[in-house]
Each structure stands twice: as C-alpha cells, then as structure tokens.
Design a protein around this motif. Structure first.
Motif, PDB file in Angstrom:
ATOM      1  N   LYS A 152       0.826  -1.208   0.000  1.00 63.51           N
ATOM      2  CA  LYS A 152       0.000   0.000   0.000  1.00 63.51           C
ATOM      3  C   LYS A 152       0.863   1.262   0.000  1.00 63.51           C
ATOM      4  N   LEU A 153       1.942   1.229   0.781  1.00 66.00           N
ATOM      5  CA  LEU A 153       2.870   2.367   0.799  1.00 66.00           C
ATOM      6  C   LEU A 153       3.426   2.596  -0.591  1.00 66.00           C
ATOM      7  N   ARG A 154       3.857   1.540  -1.260  1.00 62.02           N
ATOM      8  CA  ARG A 154       4.400   1.662  -2.615  1.00 62.02           C
ATOM      9  C   ARG A 154       3.364   2.255  -3.574  1.00 62.02           C
ATOM     10  N   GLN A 155       2.115   1.789  -3.451  1.00 61.60           N
ATOM     11  CA  GLN A 155       1.075   2.260  -4.360  1.00 61.60           C
ATOM     12  C   GLN A 155       0.874   3.772  -4.239  1.00 61.60           C
ATOM     13  N   PHE A 156       0.803   4.265  -3.011  1.00 68.29           N
ATOM     14  CA  PHE A 156       0.597   5.701  -2.817  1.00 68.29           C
ATOM     15  C   PHE A 156       1.821   6.507  -3.232  1.00 68.29           C
ATOM     16  N   VAL A 157       3.003   6.070  -2.811  1.00 72.25           N
ATOM     17  CA  VAL A 157       4.217   6.846  -3.048  1.00 72.25           C
ATOM     18  C   VAL A 157       4.634   6.826  -4.514  1.00 72.25           C
ATOM     19  N   ALA A 158       4.473   5.686  -5.180  1.00 70.86           N
ATOM     20  CA  ALA A 158       4.904   5.563  -6.576  1.00 70.86           C
ATOM     21  C   ALA A 158       3.880   6.123  -7.556  1.00 70.86           C
ATOM     22  N   HIS A 159       2.598   6.035  -7.219  1.00 71.30           N
ATOM     23  CA  HIS A 159       1.558   6.383  -8.203  1.00 71.30           C
ATOM     24  C   HIS A 159       0.647   7.533  -7.764  1.00 71.30           C
ATOM     25  N   GLY A 160       0.775   7.964  -6.524  1.00 73.72           N
ATOM     26  CA  GLY A 160      -0.149   8.979  -6.035  1.00 73.72           C
ATOM     27  C   GLY A 160       0.291  10.405  -6.276  1.00 73.72           C
ATOM     28  N   ASN A 161      -0.685  11.309  -6.229  1.00 77.98           N
ATOM     29  CA  ASN A 161      -0.404  12.744  -6.265  1.00 77.98           C
ATOM     30  C   ASN A 161      -0.160  13.199  -4.836  1.00 77.98           C
ATOM     31  N   MET A 162       0.944  13.937  -4.620  1.00 78.60           N
ATOM     32  CA  MET A 162       1.306  14.356  -3.263  1.00 78.60           C
ATOM     33  C   MET A 162       1.084  15.847  -3.056  1.00 78.60           C
ATOM     34  N   LEU A 163       0.403  16.186  -1.978  1.00 79.83           N
ATOM     35  CA  LEU A 163       0.201  17.563  -1.546  1.00 79.83           C
ATOM     36  C   LEU A 163       0.621  17.677  -0.082  1.00 79.83           C
ATOM     37  N   VAL A 164       0.860  18.897   0.365  1.00 73.40           N
ATOM     38  CA  VAL A 164       1.173  19.127   1.771  1.00 73.40           C
ATOM     39  C   VAL A 164       0.236  20.201   2.311  1.00 73.40           C
ATOM     40  N   ASP A 165      -0.417  19.908   3.429  1.00 76.81           N
ATOM     41  CA  ASP A 165      -1.312  20.853   4.088  1.00 76.81           C
ATOM     42  C   ASP A 165      -0.534  21.551   5.204  1.00 76.81           C
ATOM     43  N   PHE A 166      -0.273  22.853   5.013  1.00 77.49           N
ATOM     44  CA  PHE A 166       0.480  23.626   6.000  1.00 77.49           C
ATOM     45  C   PHE A 166      -0.435  24.385   6.964  1.00 77.49           C
ATOM     46  N   LYS A 167      -1.740  24.135   6.896  1.00 79.20           N
ATOM     47  CA  LYS A 167      -2.662  24.878   7.755  1.00 79.20           C
ATOM     48  C   LYS A 167      -2.524  24.480   9.220  1.00 79.20           C
ATOM     49  N   ARG A 168      -2.084  23.252   9.465  1.00 76.27           N
ATOM     50  CA  ARG A 168      -1.996  22.745  10.829  1.00 76.27           C
ATOM     51  C   ARG A 168      -0.653  23.116  11.466  1.00 76.27           C
ATOM     52  N   GLU A 169      -0.581  22.910  12.776  1.00 78.59           N
ATOM     53  CA  GLU A 169       0.672  23.183  13.478  1.00 78.59           C
ATOM     54  C   GLU A 169       1.781  22.271  12.967  1.00 78.59           C
ATOM     55  N   ARG A 170       1.426  21.009  12.697  1.00 82.38           N
ATOM     56  CA  ARG A 170       2.366  20.055  12.099  1.00 82.38           C
ATOM     57  C   ARG A 170       1.864  19.750  10.689  1.00 82.38           C
ATOM     58  N   PRO A 171       2.614  20.115   9.648  1.00 84.55           N
ATOM     59  CA  PRO A 171       2.163  19.886   8.270  1.00 84.55           C
ATOM     60  C   PRO A 171       1.786  18.423   8.023  1.00 84.55           C
ATOM     61  N   ILE A 172       0.788  18.244   7.188  1.00 87.34           N
ATOM     62  CA  ILE A 172       0.289  16.907   6.864  1.00 87.34           C
ATOM     63  C   ILE A 172       0.601  16.603   5.400  1.00 87.34           C
ATOM     64  N   ILE A 173       1.234  15.464   5.159  1.00 90.44           N
ATOM     65  CA  ILE A 173       1.525  14.997   3.801  1.00 90.44           C
ATOM     66  C   ILE A 173       0.344  14.160   3.331  1.00 90.44           C
ATOM     67  N   ILE A 174      -0.193  14.514   2.183  1.00 89.09           N
ATOM     68  CA  ILE A 174      -1.406  13.866   1.685  1.00 89.09           C
ATOM     69  C   ILE A 174      -1.136  13.245   0.313  1.00 89.09           C
ATOM     70  N   PHE A 175      -1.479  11.976   0.182  1.00 92.89           N
ATOM     71  CA  PHE A 175      -1.391  11.291  -1.107  1.00 92.89           C
ATOM     72  C   PHE A 175      -2.784  10.911  -1.566  1.00 92.89           C
ATOM     73  N   HIS A 176      -3.043  11.116  -2.854  1.00 91.32           N
ATOM     74  CA  HIS A 176      -4.275  10.645  -3.482  1.00 91.32           C
ATOM     75  C   HIS A 176      -3.907   9.722  -4.644  1.00 91.32           C
ATOM     76  N   VAL A 177      -4.579   8.603  -4.738  1.00 99.10           N
ATOM     77  CA  VAL A 177      -4.306   7.671  -5.830  1.00 99.10           C
ATOM     78  C   VAL A 177      -5.605   7.002  -6.255  1.00 99.10           C
ATOM     79  N   TYR A 178      -5.746   6.797  -7.563  1.00 97.10           N
ATOM     80  CA  TYR A 178      -6.892   6.051  -8.088  1.00 97.10           C
ATOM     81  C   TYR A 178      -6.569   4.570  -8.105  1.00 97.10           C
ATOM     82  N   ASP A 179      -7.559   3.770  -7.774  1.00 96.78           N
ATOM     83  CA  ASP A 179      -7.391   2.326  -7.761  1.00 96.78           C
ATOM     84  C   ASP A 179      -8.698   1.687  -8.209  1.00 96.78           C
ATOM     85  N   GLN A 180      -8.607   0.454  -8.660  1.00101.29           N
ATOM     86  CA  GLN A 180      -9.813  -0.280  -9.041  1.00101.29           C
ATOM     87  C   GLN A 180      -9.664  -1.729  -8.582  1.00101.29           C
ATOM     88  N   PRO A 181     -10.131  -2.034  -7.366  1.00102.29           N
ATOM     89  CA  PRO A 181     -10.074  -3.413  -6.880  1.00102.29           C
ATOM     90  C   PRO A 181     -10.855  -4.346  -7.815  1.00102.29           C
TER      91      PRO A 181
END
Length: 229
Positions: A152-181
């Motif tokens: 699952k880590l590989r799927q998100f990191v290799a194929h996902g779109n990465m954004l960072v949310d700096f609104k919080r005190e600790r930035p959040i790394i966000i990955f989005h990926v399309y999948d079709q089980p």
C-alpha cells in the motif's frame, strides 16, 4: 551495480555506492529547487502561488523557505522509498532467473514474474522446493511474507499525487491515488501522514530492504547462483 568475477552482485558494496550517490543526488536536487524558488512557477490546480488561505502545496508552487525545506525533505523521502522497494522487486526477480540456471530449478517459468504476487510466489517456490536453496527456506519465506506489508505504501508513493497541508501546526503529507479493486468500480484513496510518520514508514522499508539485500548476497555467493544472462 557492482559484481565479482563470477557475476555475483556485491550487494553490500552496491548499497554503499547507492548511499553516496543519494547524498550527491540530494545536493543536486536542493540546488535545483533553490534556483526555482526565485522564479514564478505555474501553480498546481490553478491556485495562486501567493494565496496562503488554503496553503496546500506541491513542488509546482513557490513556497516560503521553511515550507520549501519541508517539501524537499518529503520529496527525498518519497524517492528513497521508491528506490528501496525497487531494490526488493529486482532482487526477487533476480533470484528467480539466477536459480533457473540450475538444473534443480529448471522448471521455473522463463517469463518474468511481473506482478508483486508472482514474484512472491516465485520466492516461496524456491524456498520450499528440493534444491540447494532449501537451507534458506526460513529466511526466504520470511521476506516473501513480509513484502505485502509495504504494498500500500508503494502504491501511494509511486503512483499517487502528493500535496502538503500547512494549515496545521504540524504539516500533513497527503497522497491521493486512483485504484480499481477486482470486481469493483474505480475509487479515489487517500493517505495522510506527518513527516515523522512518513519517515517511520521509510525506515521500516529501508531495514526490510537491507535484510533482503544481505540475504540475496549470502545466497548468490553461497550456493552459488550463476548470473541470469
């Protein structure tokens, strides 16, 4: 990739060389990002580069110094995760084709075990079949059974779109990926991590990758296994 006179990969030396190359690569990437900072870069999703209301960024957005440093760190971690997983995938296939050169394993398919599931099945078959690799059965089954933990880590990191949310005190790394089980409609999956959590995932994979590399070197030089080509 470094090999000895018999064609066996010197994995420990390869890891050392790879680590040195990683430091050089990091310096090059950092220099490139610093150069980009002074230029106006086209924003992602049409957002204004100066808009701090949403404060979502990837490397296509001109960020402040602290944000830029954070982004570079996450991108380097992302590359390291992909590299470690690629090492493991290659080694699983390499063991398959090297073993196939021996008469005890000539029954192995001549085709590439392309998917992760097929590579895992190949290593398990090598571990349990009668032949010189049988003495490594416990270790081979251990790495084969552990690899899916990182899929699952590989799927998100290799194929996902990465954004960072700096609104919080600790930035959040966000990955989005399309999948079709199987037998399902396409879905959009999300993964969220702090930098510390992302680094912890990287360390888990790095330690696993090191175990795989050391075991492969032991098998290739101990059996020994001839070069695949």
């Amino acid at each position: 990739m470094t090999t000895d006179k018999n064609g066996a990969v010197n994995w420990p030396l390869a890891v050392a060389v790879g680590s040195a190359a990683g430091f050089v690569g990091a310096a090059v990437i950092w220099a490139g990002v610093r150069k980009l900072q002074a230029s106006k870069v086209r924003p992602y999703n049409g957002a204004s580069p100066t808009d701090r209301a949403t404060r979502f960024h990837d490397l296509t957005i001109d960020a402040g110094n602290a944000e830029e440093t954070f982004l570079v760190s996450t991108q380097l971690l992302r590359g390291k995760i992909i590299n470690h997983f690629a090492n493991v995938e290659f080694i699983f296939a390499d063991l398959h084709f090297r073993a196939r050169q021996l008469s005890a394993y000539s029954w192995l398919s001549p085709d590439l075990p392309y998917t992760i599931k097929k590579r895992i099945a190949s290593v398990k078959a090598l571990a349990t079949a009668d032949g010189p690799l049988r003495i490594y059965e416990k270790d081979l089954l251990a790495i084969a059974n552990e690899l899916p933990r990182f899929e699952k880590l590989r799927q998100f990191v290799a194929h996902g779109n990465m954004l960072v949310d700096f609104k919080r005190e600790r930035p959040i790394i966000i990955f989005h990926v399309y999948d079709q089980p199987k037998q399902s409609q396409p879905i959009l999956s999300e993964r969220k991590n702090t930098l510390q959590e992302f680094h912890s995932s990287y360390m888990d994979l790095a330690l696993f990758s090191e175990r795989v590399i050391i075991l492969a070197h032991k098998i290739i030089t101990g059996v020994p296994l001839p070069p695949a080509v």
